[in-house]
Structures are given as structure tokens and as C-alpha cells.
Scaffold this active site. Sequence first.
Site, PDB file in Angstrom:
ATOM      1  N   ASN A   9       0.861  -1.182   0.000  1.00 26.28           N
ATOM      2  CA  ASN A   9       0.000   0.000   0.000  1.00 26.28           C
ATOM      3  C   ASN A   9       0.896   1.232   0.000  1.00 26.28           C
ATOM      4  O   ASN A   9       1.506   1.557   1.012  1.00 26.28           O
ATOM      5  CB  ASN A   9      -0.893  -0.036   1.247  1.00 26.28           C
ATOM      6  CG  ASN A   9      -1.723   1.227   1.407  1.00 26.28           C
ATOM      7  OD1 ASN A   9      -1.782   2.059   0.511  1.00 26.28           O
ATOM      8  ND2 ASN A   9      -2.347   1.365   2.568  1.00 26.28           N
ATOM      9  N   LYS A  11       0.076   4.258  -0.162  1.00 24.34           N
ATOM     10  CA  LYS A  11      -0.542   5.436   0.475  1.00 24.34           C
ATOM     11  C   LYS A  11      -0.327   6.665  -0.425  1.00 24.34           C
ATOM     12  O   LYS A  11      -0.342   6.525  -1.631  1.00 24.34           O
ATOM     13  CB  LYS A  11       0.003   5.618   1.905  1.00 24.34           C
ATOM     14  CG  LYS A  11      -0.107   4.313   2.701  1.00 24.34           C
ATOM     15  CD  LYS A  11       0.145   4.475   4.168  1.00 24.34           C
ATOM     16  CE  LYS A  11       0.019   3.103   4.842  1.00 24.34           C
ATOM     17  NZ  LYS A  11       0.149   3.184   6.280  1.00 24.34           N
ATOM     18  N   HIS A  97      -9.378   1.016   5.160  1.00 24.40           N
ATOM     19  CA  HIS A  97      -8.037   1.170   5.732  1.00 24.40           C
ATOM     20  C   HIS A  97      -8.106   2.089   6.954  1.00 24.40           C
ATOM     21  O   HIS A  97      -8.905   3.029   6.990  1.00 24.40           O
ATOM     22  CB  HIS A  97      -7.064   1.745   4.700  1.00 24.40           C
ATOM     23  CG  HIS A  97      -5.658   1.725   5.193  1.00 24.40           C
ATOM     24  ND1 HIS A  97      -5.157   2.730   5.993  1.00 24.40           N
ATOM     25  CD2 HIS A  97      -4.683   0.800   5.061  1.00 24.40           C
ATOM     26  CE1 HIS A  97      -3.910   2.413   6.325  1.00 24.40           C
ATOM     27  NE2 HIS A  97      -3.596   1.247   5.775  1.00 24.40           N
ATOM     28  N   GLU A  99      -6.430   4.487   7.956  1.00 19.38           N
ATOM     29  CA  GLU A  99      -6.307   5.936   7.726  1.00 19.38           C
ATOM     30  C   GLU A  99      -7.598   6.521   7.177  1.00 19.38           C
ATOM     31  O   GLU A  99      -7.921   7.679   7.429  1.00 19.38           O
ATOM     32  CB  GLU A  99      -5.101   6.211   6.816  1.00 19.38           C
ATOM     33  CG  GLU A  99      -3.804   6.037   7.598  1.00 19.38           C
ATOM     34  CD  GLU A  99      -2.700   5.321   6.853  1.00 19.38           C
ATOM     35  OE1 GLU A  99      -2.691   5.344   5.614  1.00 19.38           O
ATOM     36  OE2 GLU A  99      -1.832   4.723   7.526  1.00 19.38           O
ATOM     37  N   GLU A 169      -4.761  -4.905  10.768  1.00 18.13           N
ATOM     38  CA  GLU A 169      -3.742  -3.871  10.941  1.00 18.13           C
ATOM     39  C   GLU A 169      -4.010  -3.119  12.244  1.00 18.13           C
ATOM     40  O   GLU A 169      -4.808  -2.171  12.266  1.00 18.13           O
ATOM     41  CB  GLU A 169      -3.788  -2.877   9.772  1.00 18.13           C
ATOM     42  CG  GLU A 169      -3.532  -3.504   8.418  1.00 18.13           C
ATOM     43  CD  GLU A 169      -3.063  -2.468   7.406  1.00 18.13           C
ATOM     44  OE1 GLU A 169      -1.914  -2.589   6.957  1.00 18.13           O
ATOM     45  OE2 GLU A 169      -3.811  -1.538   7.081  1.00 18.13           O
ATOM     46  N   GLY A 175       2.953   2.469  10.738  1.00 16.20           N
ATOM     47  CA  GLY A 175       3.859   3.604  10.556  1.00 16.20           C
ATOM     48  C   GLY A 175       4.585   4.008  11.818  1.00 16.20           C
ATOM     49  O   GLY A 175       5.182   5.085  11.881  1.00 16.20           O
ATOM     50  N   SER A 215       3.972  -1.889  10.218  1.00 15.35           N
ATOM     51  CA  SER A 215       5.428  -1.919  10.357  1.00 15.35           C
ATOM     52  C   SER A 215       6.055  -3.259   9.974  1.00 15.35           C
ATOM     53  O   SER A 215       6.988  -3.723  10.634  1.00 15.35           O
ATOM     54  CB  SER A 215       5.841  -1.504  11.770  1.00 15.35           C
ATOM     55  OG  SER A 215       5.387  -0.188  12.048  1.00 15.35           O
TER      56      SER A 215
HETATM   57  P1  13P Z   1       3.352   0.566   7.592  1.00 14.06           P
HETATM   58  O1  13P Z   1       3.899  -0.719   6.996  1.00 14.06           O
HETATM   59  O2  13P Z   1       4.035   1.782   7.037  1.00 14.06           O
HETATM   60  O3  13P Z   1       3.282   0.501   9.071  1.00 14.06           O
HETATM   61  O4  13P Z   1       1.837   0.690   7.066  1.00 14.06           O
HETATM   62  C1  13P Z   1       0.982  -0.393   7.215  1.00 14.06           C
HETATM   63  C2  13P Z   1      -0.256  -0.120   6.470  1.00 14.06           C
HETATM   64  O5  13P Z   1      -1.058   0.702   6.872  1.00 14.06           O
HETATM   65  C3  13P Z   1      -0.495  -0.856   5.229  1.00 14.06           C
HETATM   66  O6  13P Z   1      -1.785  -0.662   4.760  1.00 14.06           O
END
Ligand code: 13P
Length: 253
Positions: A9, A11, A97, A99, A169, A175, A215
Site C-alpha cells: 500500500n 498510500k 483502511h 487511515e 492492521e 507507521g 510496520s
Molecule cells: P506501515 O507498513 O508503514 O506501518 O503501514 C501499514 C499499512 O497501513 C499498510 O496498509
Amino acid sequence: MRKPFVAGNWKMNMNSQTGVALAQGVAEGAADLAGGSVTVAVIPPFVYLPPVGQAVGSSGVAVGAQDVYFEEKGAFTGEISPAMLKDVGCTYVLCGHSERRHVLGESDELVNKKLLAALGGGLLPILCVGELLEERDASQTEQVVERQIRAGLAGVDAEKMATVTIAYEPVWAIGTGRTATREQAQEVHAFIRKLLAEMYSETLAAEIRIQYGGSVKPGNAKELMSEPDVDGCLVGGASLKVDDFVQIIKAAV
Ligand code: 13P
């Protein structure tokens, strides 16, 4: 036997040049695995879907979108329909997701509408679920994940469910560099599979792929995916570097 599924992803990162280079690098680096022993997908921002689709070509690396709207067409400024995503070669789409839930304020009901529309439009949804740190600390992880799964999958019959992937997640691991331990991931994944067995059947639950996200890095991917109910990863930051992402793909087999 569930085939591992590793998705990147991106983002809101990359541009037309760096995105194409990344996609080409992944296609080359994962050539022996993608579409064979591992399902691999890259999930760029909407605007880069066509060039990224071209860049991965027939390599076996699939392309997914980060979001979708639930209406077919019309006056919905800024939104993208399932048919538009299909039209530019998308196979997968993220729904819910963290976010989108926590930064953009999407509710379980909206996530469900999007997931149903994605299925109706022939896309393969990845339903993302996960608890906040305060919810984990209050021992509400299972409660939150159960609510997100039951609401997110409302109205999804068994036949359609067979095409859905779940991504667990934990929000506190996204992140932050703080990964769930393999035991923490396995515990929630097993809970999700048990829940799916209750909602559908043991047989179907045994077929559904449950990715871990939060992560994931080359250094922890193997141990996470060696847990029995962790069927792959949804990778954020580490999917922006060809070498890291390819190492994670390789760790899936
Ligand atoms: P990170 O791997 O940057 O922690 O992000 C995970 C994520 O949200 C994947 O959709």
C-alpha cells in the site's frame, strides 16, 4: 492450502516516475513468485494506476486501489467508481483502511457500502480492520475487530466472501515501527478465522486469507508469516523500496 498474499500500500507517496520505477522493480524482483506461489499486488494512488498497470504488465503482479466509492456514476465530485477501477486494470481494492477510518472519518456502514459495491463491480476487496492503542489497552481488541468484520461484511454471501481478503492492521503498529509480536498477530488472526467460521462455515473460513499489516519489514516478515493464521502482509513504508518489498515477498514462501 492458502496461497500467501503480499500487497504494498503506497498510500499518498511516489510520483509518475518513481512509481513506475518501483512497479517495474517489483515486477522484476518478484518474477519467479508473483502469480505463482505468492499473490503480489501493488496499490498506488489512483492517478498512478494506469502507468503502474502498464509497468507491471503481464508479470503476475496485480494492481489494487486504496479506496473506492459505492455509487456507480454521477454527481460525486472527487470519487472513483468500481467500474472506473476495473477499466484501468485494477484487481484489488482496500476497504476501510485505518487511515480512511481514523483520518477521513469513514464509518463501518460506509466501509460496508464500499465493499459491497466493489464486489458488485467485480473487484476483490481487502477489508482492513484493527484496534486503536487505547482499545487494545482496554482489552477491547476482539470486540472492535468483531464489530468491524460483522459490519464490514454485512450482506456478503458465502460465494462473494470467498473472494474477500481480510487485513488485520492494529492501528498502533501502523507507521510507528512498533510491530505486533508474532503471538499478538496470531492471536487476533485466529480469532478472526473463528469468527468467519461462525458467520459462514469452517470450510470457507479455512480458505480466507488474513494479512497482517503494521510496520512489516524485511527483518520481521518471515516470523510473522510463519504463524499458522498469518497468510501474508499488507505493507506500507517498506513497500516503497524495491529491495525491501521483494525481500518481504520472498519471505512469504
Ligand atoms: P506501515 O507498513 O508503514 O506501518 O503501514 C501499514 C499499512 O497501513 C499498510 O496498509
